[in-house]
Design a protein around this motif. Structure first.
Motif, PDB file in Angstrom:
ATOM      1  N   THR A  50      52.806  -5.289  39.358  1.00 16.61           N
ATOM      2  CA  THR A  50      54.039  -4.571  39.438  1.00 16.61           C
ATOM      3  C   THR A  50      52.573  -3.505  40.243  1.00 16.61           C
ATOM      4  N   ALA A  51      53.231  -2.589  41.283  1.00 21.31           N
ATOM      5  CA  ALA A  51      52.639  -1.447  42.040  1.00 21.31           C
ATOM      6  C   ALA A  51      52.391  -0.231  41.589  1.00 21.31           C
ATOM      7  N   SER A  52      51.700   0.494  41.598  1.00 23.74           N
ATOM      8  CA  SER A  52      51.742   1.996  41.119  1.00 23.74           C
ATOM      9  C   SER A  52      51.001   2.921  42.140  1.00 23.74           C
ATOM     10  N   GLY A  53      51.309   4.157  42.816  1.00 22.46           N
ATOM     11  CA  GLY A  53      50.537   4.859  43.402  1.00 22.46           C
ATOM     12  C   GLY A  53      50.264   4.539  45.214  1.00 22.46           C
ATOM     13  N   PHE A  54      51.319   3.478  45.140  1.00 16.99           N
ATOM     14  CA  PHE A  54      51.375   2.932  47.042  1.00 16.99           C
ATOM     15  C   PHE A  54      52.451   2.449  46.983  1.00 16.99           C
ATOM     16  N   SER A  55      52.899   2.301  47.817  1.00 15.41           N
ATOM     17  CA  SER A  55      54.415   1.101  47.789  1.00 15.41           C
ATOM     18  C   SER A  55      53.729  -0.436  48.400  1.00 15.41           C
ATOM     19  N   LEU A  56      53.982  -1.313  48.374  1.00 16.07           N
ATOM     20  CA  LEU A  56      53.802  -2.881  48.257  1.00 16.07           C
ATOM     21  C   LEU A  56      54.481  -3.488  49.497  1.00 16.07           C
ATOM     22  N   TYR A  62      50.341 -21.066  51.135  1.00 13.61           N
ATOM     23  CA  TYR A  62      49.735 -21.564  49.405  1.00 13.61           C
ATOM     24  C   TYR A  62      48.453 -22.387  49.545  1.00 13.61           C
ATOM     25  N   ALA A  63      47.493 -22.434  48.894  1.00 13.25           N
ATOM     26  CA  ALA A  63      46.117 -23.406  48.758  1.00 13.25           C
ATOM     27  C   ALA A  63      46.868 -24.894  48.644  1.00 13.25           C
ATOM     28  N   THR A  64      47.421 -25.373  48.006  1.00 18.28           N
ATOM     29  CA  THR A  64      48.048 -26.051  47.640  1.00 18.28           C
ATOM     30  C   THR A  64      49.786 -26.811  47.895  1.00 18.28           C
ATOM     31  N   PRO A  65      50.020 -26.061  49.371  1.00 18.39           N
ATOM     32  CA  PRO A  65      51.235 -26.156  49.545  1.00 18.39           C
ATOM     33  C   PRO A  65      52.161 -27.790  48.838  1.00 18.39           C
ATOM     34  N   GLU A  66      51.178 -28.663  49.339  1.00 16.59           N
ATOM     35  CA  GLU A  66      51.546 -30.189  49.116  1.00 16.59           C
ATOM     36  C   GLU A  66      52.031 -30.282  47.197  1.00 16.59           C
ATOM     37  N   GLU A  67      51.954 -30.045  46.273  1.00 16.94           N
ATOM     38  CA  GLU A  67      52.015 -29.951  45.073  1.00 16.94           C
ATOM     39  C   GLU A  67      53.103 -29.336  45.200  1.00 16.94           C
ATOM     40  N   GLY A  68      53.809 -28.176  45.761  1.00 17.11           N
ATOM     41  CA  GLY A  68      54.768 -27.710  44.883  1.00 17.11           C
ATOM     42  C   GLY A  68      55.363 -27.116  44.053  1.00 17.11           C
ATOM     43  N   ARG A  69      54.244 -26.851  43.466  1.00 17.74           N
ATOM     44  CA  ARG A  69      54.028 -26.013  42.190  1.00 17.74           C
ATOM     45  C   ARG A  69      54.161 -24.430  42.205  1.00 17.74           C
ATOM     46  N   PHE A  70      53.491 -24.093  43.077  1.00 23.29           N
ATOM     47  CA  PHE A  70      53.439 -22.722  42.910  1.00 23.29           C
ATOM     48  C   PHE A  70      54.791 -22.434  43.941  1.00 23.29           C
ATOM     49  N   THR A  71      55.490 -20.677  43.790  1.00 22.26           N
ATOM     50  CA  THR A  71      56.598 -19.831  44.486  1.00 22.26           C
ATOM     51  C   THR A  71      56.214 -18.517  44.431  1.00 22.26           C
ATOM     52  N   VAL A  72      55.459 -17.842  45.532  1.00 24.75           N
ATOM     53  CA  VAL A  72      55.285 -16.362  45.441  1.00 24.75           C
ATOM     54  C   VAL A  72      56.513 -16.031  45.955  1.00 24.75           C
ATOM     55  N   SER A  73      56.924 -14.548  45.344  1.00 21.95           N
ATOM     56  CA  SER A  73      58.145 -13.840  46.092  1.00 21.95           C
ATOM     57  C   SER A  73      57.668 -11.954  45.570  1.00 21.95           C
ATOM     58  N   ARG A  74      58.431 -11.649  46.081  1.00 27.57           N
ATOM     59  CA  ARG A  74      58.109 -10.414  46.068  1.00 27.57           C
ATOM     60  C   ARG A  74      59.534  -9.384  46.189  1.00 27.57           C
ATOM     61  N   ASP A  75      59.424  -8.396  45.892  1.00 28.20           N
ATOM     62  CA  ASP A  75      60.645  -7.440  45.517  1.00 28.20           C
ATOM     63  C   ASP A  75      60.593  -5.927  45.815  1.00 28.20           C
ATOM     64  N   ASN A  76      60.260  -5.885  47.219  1.00 25.54           N
ATOM     65  CA  ASN A  76      59.623  -4.559  47.927  1.00 25.54           C
ATOM     66  C   ASN A  76      60.423  -3.366  47.183  1.00 25.54           C
ATOM     67  N   ALA A  77      61.980  -3.427  46.810  1.00 29.96           N
ATOM     68  CA  ALA A  77      62.694  -2.411  46.266  1.00 29.96           C
ATOM     69  C   ALA A  77      61.986  -2.184  44.600  1.00 29.96           C
ATOM     70  N   GLU A  78      61.453  -2.816  43.995  1.00 27.60           N
ATOM     71  CA  GLU A  78      61.087  -2.648  42.841  1.00 27.60           C
ATOM     72  C   GLU A  78      59.740  -2.953  43.066  1.00 27.60           C
ATOM     73  N   ASN A  79      58.901  -3.096  44.105  1.00 24.70           N
ATOM     74  CA  ASN A  79      57.517  -2.383  44.325  1.00 24.70           C
ATOM     75  C   ASN A  79      56.764  -3.446  43.481  1.00 24.70           C
ATOM     76  N   ALA A  80      56.761  -4.623  43.053  1.00 27.43           N
ATOM     77  CA  ALA A  80      57.236  -6.755  42.868  1.00 27.43           C
ATOM     78  C   ALA A  80      56.353  -7.281  43.855  1.00 27.43           C
ATOM     79  N   VAL A  81      55.891  -8.000  42.362  1.00 23.65           N
ATOM     80  CA  VAL A  81      54.829  -9.268  43.688  1.00 23.65           C
ATOM     81  C   VAL A  81      54.951 -10.232  42.534  1.00 23.65           C
ATOM     82  N   TYR A  82      55.828 -11.402  42.472  1.00 22.03           N
ATOM     83  CA  TYR A  82      56.073 -12.691  41.074  1.00 22.03           C
ATOM     84  C   TYR A  82      55.266 -14.053  41.922  1.00 22.03           C
TER      85      TYR A  82
END
Length: 118
Positions: free
Chosen positions: A23-29, A60-80
């Motif tokens: 989560t970010a504070s002090g700026f908008s993700l 992704y660094a290793t897209p062939e693995e499929g184990r990692f998923t990055v997502s973001r919620d700009n309204a929540e100012n967060a990335v997962y």
């Protein structure tokens, strides 16, 4: 004050899943590309995943693995970062970073420890 704060790490068993948050504070993700990196003991920090600013395009660094998923919620100012089927070699401190340009980090979080036991 500009700050990125990661959370969600911990001690897990091999095969488990985790969702890390940043989560970010002090700026908008929403005005930044967001990335995840990790650093294992005795190793250099390495890229894990990146998600673009306003469209859900991810890399992704290793897209062939499929184990990692990055997502973001700009309204929540967060990335997962969701990691499935965790392995002992995923043990590392995971960092999020804000990038004005892909590959050039402007802000870093303090990191969250992920430890995977076999």
């Amino acid at each position: 004050q500009v700050q990125l704060a990661e959370s969600g790490g911990g001690l897990v068993q091999a095969g488990d899943s985790l969702r890390l948050s940043c989560t970010a504070s002090g700026f908008s993700l929403s005005t930044y590309i967001m990335a995840w990196f990790r650093q294992a003991p005795g190793k250099e920090r390495e890229f894990v995943a990146r998600i673009m600013k306003t469209v859900p395009i991810a890399y992704y660094a290793t897209p062939e693995e499929g184990r990692f998923t990055v997502s973001r919620d700009n309204a929540e100012n967060a990335v997962y970062l969701r990691i499935n089927s965790l392995r002992p070699e995923d043990t590392a401190v995971y960092y999020c970073a804000a990038e004005r340009v892909a590959g050039s980090q402007t802000f870093w979080g303090q990191g969250t420890q992920v430890t995977v036991s076999s």
